[in-house]
Design a protein around this motif. Structure first.
Motif, mmCIF file in Angstrom:
data_model
loop_
_atom_site.group_PDB
_atom_site.id
_atom_site.type_symbol
_atom_site.label_atom_id
_atom_site.label_comp_id
_atom_site.label_asym_id
_atom_site.label_seq_id
_atom_site.Cartn_x
_atom_site.Cartn_y
_atom_site.Cartn_z
ATOM 1 N N THR A 183 0.813 -1.220 0.000
ATOM 2 C CA THR A 183 0.000 0.000 0.000
ATOM 3 C C THR A 183 0.844 1.267 0.000
ATOM 4 N N ASN A 184 2.124 1.176 0.406
ATOM 5 C CA ASN A 184 3.017 2.340 0.421
ATOM 6 C C ASN A 184 2.435 3.489 1.256
ATOM 7 N N PHE A 185 2.026 3.187 2.484
ATOM 8 C CA PHE A 185 1.456 4.230 3.344
ATOM 9 C C PHE A 185 2.496 5.310 3.657
ATOM 10 N N ASN A 186 3.685 4.898 4.101
ATOM 11 C CA ASN A 186 4.851 5.783 4.175
ATOM 12 C C ASN A 186 4.605 7.094 4.918
ATOM 13 N N THR A 187 3.978 7.014 6.072
ATOM 14 C CA THR A 187 3.617 8.218 6.818
ATOM 15 C C THR A 187 3.828 7.988 8.308
ATOM 16 N N PRO A 188 4.460 8.936 8.998
ATOM 17 C CA PRO A 188 4.622 8.783 10.448
ATOM 18 C C PRO A 188 3.278 8.831 11.159
ATOM 19 N N GLU A 189 3.157 8.058 12.222
ATOM 20 C CA GLU A 189 1.912 8.050 12.982
ATOM 21 C C GLU A 189 1.720 9.361 13.738
ATOM 22 N N HIS A 190 2.808 9.925 14.229
ATOM 23 C CA HIS A 190 2.735 11.172 14.993
ATOM 24 C C HIS A 190 3.701 12.193 14.395
ATOM 25 N N LYS A 191 3.254 13.438 14.335
ATOM 26 C CA LYS A 191 4.117 14.508 13.853
ATOM 27 C C LYS A 191 3.759 15.792 14.587
ATOM 28 N N VAL A 192 4.767 16.526 15.042
ATOM 29 C CA VAL A 192 4.571 17.759 15.799
ATOM 30 C C VAL A 192 5.372 18.875 15.137
ATOM 31 N N LYS A 193 4.758 20.062 15.036
ATOM 32 C CA LYS A 193 5.424 21.232 14.471
ATOM 33 C C LYS A 193 5.157 22.440 15.356
ATOM 34 N N VAL A 194 6.196 23.235 15.594
ATOM 35 C CA VAL A 194 6.076 24.436 16.414
ATOM 36 C C VAL A 194 6.873 25.552 15.751
ATOM 37 N N SER A 195 6.295 26.737 15.670
ATOM 38 C CA SER A 195 7.029 27.896 15.159
ATOM 39 C C SER A 195 6.858 29.063 16.118
ATOM 40 N N PHE A 196 7.891 29.892 16.174
ATOM 41 C CA PHE A 196 7.896 31.036 17.073
ATOM 42 C C PHE A 196 8.631 32.173 16.383
ATOM 43 N N GLY A 197 8.009 33.343 16.338
ATOM 44 C CA GLY A 197 8.683 34.450 15.672
ATOM 45 C C GLY A 197 7.935 35.752 15.807
ATOM 46 N N HIS A 198 8.473 36.761 15.157
ATOM 47 C CA HIS A 198 7.885 38.086 15.171
ATOM 48 C C HIS A 198 8.294 38.765 13.876
ATOM 49 N N THR A 199 7.316 39.380 13.193
ATOM 50 C CA THR A 199 7.641 40.065 11.946
ATOM 51 C C THR A 199 8.455 41.328 12.178
ATOM 52 N N GLU A 200 8.355 41.885 13.381
ATOM 53 C CA GLU A 200 9.104 43.102 13.685
ATOM 54 C C GLU A 200 9.314 43.181 15.191
ATOM 55 N N VAL A 201 10.286 42.404 15.674
ATOM 56 C CA VAL A 201 10.546 42.372 17.108
ATOM 57 C C VAL A 201 11.097 43.718 17.582
ATOM 58 N N VAL A 202 11.908 44.356 16.767
ATOM 59 C CA VAL A 202 12.253 45.766 16.902
ATOM 60 C C VAL A 202 12.101 46.353 15.510
ATOM 61 N N LYS A 203 12.232 47.638 15.369
ATOM 62 C CA LYS A 203 11.953 48.286 14.092
ATOM 63 C C LYS A 203 12.727 47.625 12.949
ATOM 64 N N ASN A 204 11.959 47.096 11.985
ATOM 65 C CA ASN A 204 12.488 46.506 10.750
ATOM 66 C C ASN A 204 13.194 45.163 10.944
ATOM 67 N N LEU A 205 13.237 44.636 12.162
ATOM 68 C CA LEU A 205 13.939 43.375 12.413
ATOM 69 C C LEU A 205 12.941 42.284 12.812
ATOM 70 N N GLY A 206 12.966 41.176 12.088
ATOM 71 C CA GLY A 206 12.089 40.051 12.394
ATOM 72 C C GLY A 206 12.860 38.742 12.429
ATOM 73 N N PHE A 207 12.217 37.714 12.956
ATOM 74 C CA PHE A 207 12.867 36.402 13.013
ATOM 75 C C PHE A 207 11.796 35.325 13.046
ATOM 76 N N ASN A 208 12.236 34.100 12.811
ATOM 77 C CA ASN A 208 11.320 32.970 12.921
ATOM 78 C C ASN A 208 12.112 31.700 13.196
ATOM 79 N N LEU A 209 11.570 30.871 14.078
ATOM 80 C CA LEU A 209 12.116 29.549 14.377
ATOM 81 C C LEU A 209 11.037 28.517 14.090
ATOM 82 N N ALA A 210 11.405 27.432 13.417
ATOM 83 C CA ALA A 210 10.436 26.380 13.095
ATOM 84 C C ALA A 210 11.053 25.029 13.446
ATOM 85 N N TRP A 211 10.405 24.341 14.369
ATOM 86 C CA TRP A 211 10.885 23.032 14.835
ATOM 87 C C TRP A 211 9.881 21.963 14.433
#
Length: 914
Positions: free
Chosen positions: A814-842
């Motif tokens: 059947t080629n299911f080929n998929t993990p039973e459990h998957k977790v994703k988390v992201s944390f960031g800010h488009t403008e943490v200070v003027k014109n500066l942003g960041f993002n983390l994705a785990w």
């Protein structure tokens, strides 16, 4: 006099045309400009978009007063009244949530994602800018419920809800309405010849069946990529990324990625754009030298067949090959192969361009567009074997007529294989260039017998036999090896070479009309599509030895949608769809979908849907005829079986029993005279003929799925929640079954058993349907919240489970080929200070079992961290970014046989990207 009046009227119309000018700026609540915001006159499609600084200027023919509307994805929609010419109007848009975004894909009509009748994911301009992945396509993996299997650096395969290999024929990918599947392979090859990042307007993804609106291939999910219209977004924008890829096996190598977009609105009637993209790097080196199941574990094993070693697939039972000599042991011996790194340069490259001409003859929402796309590149594809895709070329051309209520488009997709070749077969052919298989095994058997008679132990005799058989071997890098390599990869005759030839294409027409502007009782849509394939591989992929293989399919559909206001704060939306599809090879099929969405106080929405999807067998399911080395892939179309034929050498033992030296066998033997492979393996272990099971699989036919889904979307104070659960029940599930067809005898009789004992058989991979129950179920939940005064914190969890009794059906995959459990988390800010942003994705993936024609095996659990930091300089309309994909450097892989995925570290400069 009338002529003069007419001329005067035209003159005054020309004077009054575009006499009203409005200008202004669109900002957010923090007074930051919003580039790319849409500004239109309410009730029309006349409008413009803001530049990098949020400014806009609009020249229109309407005479005030009228209403102007400003909107942008992720923000509120605001309106203001225009009362005079040369008026300045400034808009302040409030930041909304992901549930306020508008999607089109779920119902083929614009609606808030909050009110969508089915699960839908969206990836917009904000997400593209803030993605921590090396490119926007890789960033799609951050969407909940989405899996990306990494085939190579430039070929990622998107999957949802299981059942996929890299040849993901259950998943559809549309770019501005055009199917991005390659005609030769019948599935998308990632973004190798897809969109350029600066031209992406939005990406929408529907997980699960969508056949009711989108047809046969929208079976397990569909991805929509929509580009920027030059009427709405003008100017020059581009980006450049420079960095390195880092992998233990390949070391550190340069990575470059360039994109350019030029768009101009010449008038209210004509606009045009052109895009160019180039990516170059070094692919992930594949060095999995573990022996495949059923063969030796190490290179010292007699029957070793390593995953990334090619040529060692050729093996034989030396006792049977000797004619049953008593001095020869009953063991299987394989030839010595070549490592993958000797057969490819690991060059990963993508070059693509597209252009569009857009004409609005009446300067309103009616538009005629011509779009052309071309792309070429080099990558590695893993199917039944590993393939070096070199100079692959694909082009698309589309003409479309559309307005707010309808579209009619026609397009052609054509490809050329370039200098692509099969690396597995290349290793086999290089071996045969210096010594034929027959000579190699004869020398092995003769030397083994002589050494044994001379008093050598069995191990010593095997060592001496291999040393003699290996005499004359072409060493990698030698002139003889290079000459044999070039000869093989430039020879399209697969009995002597390994090059692919292909110039397949398909023609597609589809249209849709929405009648909602004609009446208010219920929204009605109707549409249809027609597609004609033309397979042309010159016999290197398909059985088109004597000419092209044409065939066609069509479908028609309708959808009704009605919204009821039950009482204050309580709304019910009902949607019903049905589609009829017909392939010339199979009976027609109806795919219905019924869904209901209940909205409570505009903050809570409960949805439920039931839909039936179906999938026609693909071009490969029907017409493939490919010798992959260890087995032959043979498609299940009735007309395909006898077109494939080959002469096979009969063993010495078989000739002694009265068989001729060679026997011709056609592909029909796989379906009409075969044993199951597992039963042959059981017979080899036990010697009991009762273990043999006749297979004779049925010819392939369409598969069906019935999908049940319920979900909830809501706002709970500052938290947004989106969850769904589903259950899929499949019928006539299409997959592969391995069978063994004896060269002589009829399965079940003693002659065929003798053929199996003597090793006189051919292994086939057939395309058929399972009569067993195949089901799957799962769910996902996504949560988003603003924390610490404006930081975005988002997380999702996905569960997926297959319900299939593999023990009772050991030959069916059947080629299911998929993990039973998957977790994703992201944390960031488009403008943490003027014109500066960041993002983390785990991301974290559970361990799972990979099952595919190239190889099966366990995939260990893994986790990755992507990170980026960006800084915007408004004066030069630029954003600078530094980032890392898999920043922790812990290598992992998503499939057996691919290269381990290392890290990408990069810096980029993006200019004027609206």
């Amino acid at each position: 006099m009338k002529s003069i009046l007419s001329l005067l009227l035209l003159f005054f119309c020309g004077i009054t045309y575009s006499q009203t000018t409005i200008s202004g700026v669109v900002t957010d609540e923090n007074s930051q400009p919003i580039p790319g915001a849409n500004v239109i006159i309410v009730g029309t499609s006349t409008g413009t978009s803001t530049d990098f600084d949020g400014n806009f200027t609009l020249n229109v023919s309407q005479v005030p007063p009228f209403t102007l509307q400003a909107s942008n994805i992720g923000f509120s929609t605001e309106t203001q009244e225009v009362t005079a010419n040369n008026q300045t109007i400034n808009f302040i848009l409030k930041e909304g949530t992901s549930l306020d975004e508008v999607v089109i894909s779920a119902s083929r009509t614009p609606e808030r994602i909050f009110e969508s009748p089915v699960t839908v994911e969206r990836f917009g301009l904000k997400e593209i800018k803030n993605t921590a992945s090396a490119d926007f396509y890789g960033g799609l993996e951050n969407l909940k419920g989405v899996d990306i299997n990494t085939n190579s650096l430039t070929f990622n395969s998107i999957n949802t809800r299981g059942f996929a290999t890299f040849a993901n024929t259950r998943f559809m990918q549309l770019v501005d309405g055009m199917d991005n599947s390659t005609p030769a392979l019948n599935f998308p090859i990632g973004n190798l010849v897809g969109m350029i990042e600066t031209d992406v307007q939005s990406v929408e993804l529907l997980p699960g069946a969508a056949s009711a609106l989108y047809g046969a291939n929208a079976f397990n999910g569909i991805l929509f990529m929509r580009s920027k219209n030059p009427f709405d977004v003008q100017g020059i924008s581009g980006y450049y990324k420079q960095g390195i890829t880092s992998q233990d096996a390949a070391g550190d190598n340069t990575y470059r990625d360039l994109g350019l977009r030029i768009a101009h609105k010449f008038s209210d009637k004509f606009a045009a754009k052109v895009n160019f993209g180039w990516l170059k790097g070094t692919d992930w080196v594949a060095n999995n030298y573990q022996g495949k199941p059923g063969t030796g574990d190490t290179r010292a094993s007699l029957n070793y067949d390593g995953y990334n070693i090619y040529g060692d697939e050729v093996a034989t039972n030396i006792k049977a090959a000797s004619g049953g000599l008593g001095i020869i042991p009953d063991v299987v011996v394989s030839r010595t192969g070549y490592e993958e790194s000797a057969l490819t340069d690991y060059n990963a490259e993508s070059v693509k361009a597209d252009w569009g001409l857009y004409y609005r003859p009446w300067a309103n929402d009616f538009e005629i567009a011509y779009v052309g796309k071309v792309g070429t590149g080099s990558t590695i594809y893993q199917g039944s074997n590993r393939y070096h895709i070199d100079g692959f070329f694909q082009q698309q051309h589309k003409i479309e007529f559309r307005n707010n209520n309808f579209f009619l488009r026609g397009y052609v997709v054509a490809d050329k294989a370039g200098d692509s070749y099969d690396m597995t077969v290349t290793g086999i052919q290089i071996n045969r260039a210096w010594k034929s298989d027959q000579q190699w095994f004869q020398e092995y058997i003769g030397t083994f017998a002589a050494a044994t008679l001379g008093g050598a132990t069995e191990d010593q005799a095997h060592a001496a036999a291999r040393a003699q058989a290996e005499s004359g071997r072409f060493e990698p890098g030698s002139p003889q090896f290079n000459a044999a390599l070039q000869k093989s990869i430039n020879d399209p005759e697969l009995t002597t070479g390994s090059k692919f030839q292909d110039e397949s294409k398909y023609y597609h027409v589809d249209g849709n009309y929405n009648f909602s502007h004609l009446w208010d009782v219920v929204e009605v849509q109707v549409g249809g599509s027609f597609r004609e394939y033309n397979l042309n591989s010159s016999g290197t992929i398909y059985t088109d030895y004597d000419g092209t293989i044409p065939y066609s399919e069509y479908g028609i559909y309708t959808q009704l949608q009605k919204q009821f206001e039950l009482n204050e704060g309580l709304e019910l939306k009902l949607t019903g769809s049905a589609r009829y599809d017909k392939s010339e090879f199979f009976d027609g099929f109806v795919s219905p979908r019924i869904s209901a969405g209940l909205t409570v106080n505009r903050n809570h929405n409960i949805r439920a849907s039931v839909q039936t999807g179906f999938r026609n067998p693909t071009t490969q399911d029907l017409f493939i005829g490919l010798d992959a080395g260890p087995y032959v892939l043979i498609g299940g179309a009735p007309s395909n079986l006898d077109r494939y034929s080959r002469d096979y050498a009969v063993s010495a033992a078989g000739q002694i029993s009265g068989q001729p030296a060679t026997i011709n066998q056609t592909g029909s033997a796989a379906y009409n005279n075969s044993y199951s492979r597992n039963s042959v393996e059981a017979f080899a272990a036990s010697g009991n003929p009762a273990d043999l099971t006749i297979s004779n699989p049925d010819l392939v036919k369409p598969e069906q799925v019935t999908s049940f889904e319920v979900g909830y979307r809501g706002k709970l104070n500052k938290v947004t929640v989106d969850l769904s659960v589903y259950y899929n029940k499949y019928q006539d599930f299409i997959s592969n079954e391995y069978v063994i067809a004896p060269l002589y005898g009829t399965v079940g009789d003693n002659t065929s058993i003798t053929a199996v004992v003597n090793g006189d058989y051919q292994v086939y991979q057939t395309y058929t349907n399972s009569d067993a129950d195949v089901n799957s179920y799962g769910g996902s939940i996504g949560v988003g919240v603003k924390v610490f005064n404006g930081f975005d914190l988002d997380g999702s969890y996905t569960y997926a489970k297959e319900d299939f009794d593999s023990a009772t059906n050991p030959d069916f995959r059947t080629n299911f080929n998929t993990p039973e459990h998957k977790v994703k988390v992201s944390f960031g800010h488009t403008e943490v200070v003027k014109n500066l942003g960041f993002n983390l994705a785990w991301k974290w993936s559970d361990a799972y079992y990979w099952e595919a024609s190239f190889g099966d095996g366990d995939i260990p659990s893994y986790h990755t961290l992507d990170a980026q930091l960006n800084y915007t300089i408004p004066k030069i309309k630029s954003t600078f970014k530094i980032g890392a994909s898999n920043a922790l450097g812990e290598e992992y892989y998503t499939a057996i046989g691919t290269g381990s995925i290392g890290s990408i570290y990069y810096a980029s400069w993006t200019i004027n990207n609206l």
